[in-house]
Write an enzyme that holds these catalytic residues in place. Structure first.
Site, PDB file in Angstrom:
ATOM      1  N   LYS A  70     -10.809  17.227   6.254  1.00  0.00           N
ATOM      2  CA  LYS A  70     -11.602  17.512   7.444  1.00  0.00           C
ATOM      3  C   LYS A  70     -11.241  18.872   8.037  1.00  0.00           C
ATOM      4  CE  LYS A  70     -14.424  14.055   8.422  1.00  0.00           C
ATOM      5  NZ  LYS A  70     -15.899  14.274   8.522  1.00  0.00           N
ATOM      6  N   SER A  83     -14.134  15.206  12.733  1.00  0.00           N
ATOM      7  CA  SER A  83     -13.289  14.087  13.135  1.00  0.00           C
ATOM      8  C   SER A  83     -12.166  14.583  14.039  1.00  0.00           C
ATOM      9  CB  SER A  83     -12.697  13.419  11.889  1.00  0.00           C
ATOM     10  OG  SER A  83     -11.677  12.498  12.230  1.00  0.00           O
ATOM     11  N   SER A 119     -27.661   7.014   5.281  1.00  0.00           N
ATOM     12  CA  SER A 119     -27.436   5.568   5.274  1.00  0.00           C
ATOM     13  C   SER A 119     -26.077   5.182   5.835  1.00  0.00           C
ATOM     14  CB  SER A 119     -27.573   5.016   3.854  1.00  0.00           C
ATOM     15  OG  SER A 119     -26.609   5.610   2.993  1.00  0.00           O
ATOM     16  N   PHE A 155     -10.786   5.470  20.567  1.00  0.00           N
ATOM     17  CA  PHE A 155     -12.059   4.848  20.232  1.00  0.00           C
ATOM     18  C   PHE A 155     -13.247   5.595  20.837  1.00  0.00           C
ATOM     19  CE2 PHE A 155      -9.566   0.732  19.789  1.00  0.00           C
ATOM     20  CZ  PHE A 155      -9.770   0.618  18.422  1.00  0.00           C
TER      21      PHE A 155
END
Length: 320
Positions: free
Chosen positions: A167, A128, A14, A224
């Protein structure tokens, strides 16, 4: 490879990236076994059940990231497992217990379940950029960060960057387990993920972006990547037989002042605080990601789609 007849598991289905991943997998003909934290919380995954193909090929399961064996029966029969779920806690009083240990435990739980399932051909883990470039290395405008870079745990600790440390620690544990147990592992390292939201709630990166729009967030620079590119990269990392190792996913590196200029160009009425120009940020190599077949979306498209999505979901209102 093609999606028809393939069964994929998506953890944390989700979530922001995972929702797009489920959407694209269903579109390509995959059957998807999707895990959520609580099946009783139907509002959080209603958007998944509304996706095209979900009625026949989406199956939802409740699973606990840190519970031994909770994914055993779910990954059994799957060809590929996409592990996107992560305990994203940025502020904590007990980083070891609340962030680092759950991150490592969840990664190992998934891999342990996959090692028992003979059907699983490859595991794709969503990591990440935080696990790549947070170290003592100089990162000025003439520096290009690539997949040979690693974040330094001691540097993370020294600067109290617990998410970055989690991470990094989870990555290290995953690679060690995969190598010891013969698991075909690929790890993706997206930067700051933006783009339209499918889920009804704000996730960490969309909340940070909302803070930028409100003038309450001022990072020196941003790396980004569009959420749709990240989702596509996951699928390509499975379908491309030669995919291996780590992949950084960053479409554009930009300073805070440059971001302000672009947002003002797109939305002239946007009331952002004026700031001075800043030096250029470091760049990120796209070479390995593009070898998968990724063509990164233009930043302007991602920014506009992000803002429009936040407005559509009533998280943000543009003053006229």
């Amino acid at each position: 490879m093609s999606g028809g007849g393939e069964v994929a598991c998506v953890t944390g289905a989700s979530g922001y990236v995972a929702s797009w991943l489920v959407k694209l997998l269903l579109h390509r003909g995959y059957t998807v076994k999707a895990t959520v934290r609580h099946l009783s919380d139907t509002r959080r995954f209603a958007h998944l059940k509304a996706l095209e193909g979900a009625k026949d090929r989406l199956h939802l399961f409740q699973a606990n990231l840190t519970e031994d064996g909770s994914f055993d029966s779910i990954v059994d029969g799957c060809t590929v497992v996409f592990h996107t779920a992560f305990p994203a806690v940025l502020c904590t009083g007990d980083p070891q217990a609340e962030v680092i240990e759950p991150a490592v435990k969840s990664a190992l739980n998934i891999l342990q379940s996959c090692s028992k399932a003979t059907s699983v051909k490859r595991v794709i883990v969503t990591s990440s950029l935080a696990a790549v470039n947070y170290n003592w290395n100089y990162q000025g405008p003439d520096v290009v960060v690539d997949e040979t870079w690693f974040s330094d745990p001691e540097f993370c600790k020294e600067n109290k960057r617990w998410y970055w440390l989690a991470k990094t620690s989870a990555d290290k544990a995953a690679w060690e387990y995969a190598q010891e147990n013969g698991i075909n592992l690929v790890v993706l390292h997206p930067g700051f993920v933006i783009g339209p939201l499918l889920q009804p709630t704000l996730n960490t990166s969309s909340r940070l972006f909302l803070n930028i729009l409100d003038g309450n967030q001022d990072f020196p620079d941003y790396q980004f990547v569009d959420v749709r590119d990240v989702a596509r990269a996951h699928i390509l990392a499975f379908e491309n037989p030669s995919a291996t190792g780590r992949y950084i996913l960053v479409g554009t590196s930009i300073t805070h002042s440059e971001l302000h200029h672009k947002l003002h160009e797109l939305y002239p009425s946007l009331n952002l605080p004026s700031i001075g120009e800043r030096n250029s940020t470091f760049q990120v190599s796209k070479e390995k990601a593009e070898s998968l077949g990724i063509k990164f979306m233009p930043l302007e498209v991602s920014l506009k789609d992000m803002v429009e999505s936040l407005m559509q979901k009533n998280f943000f209102k543009l003053c006229k």
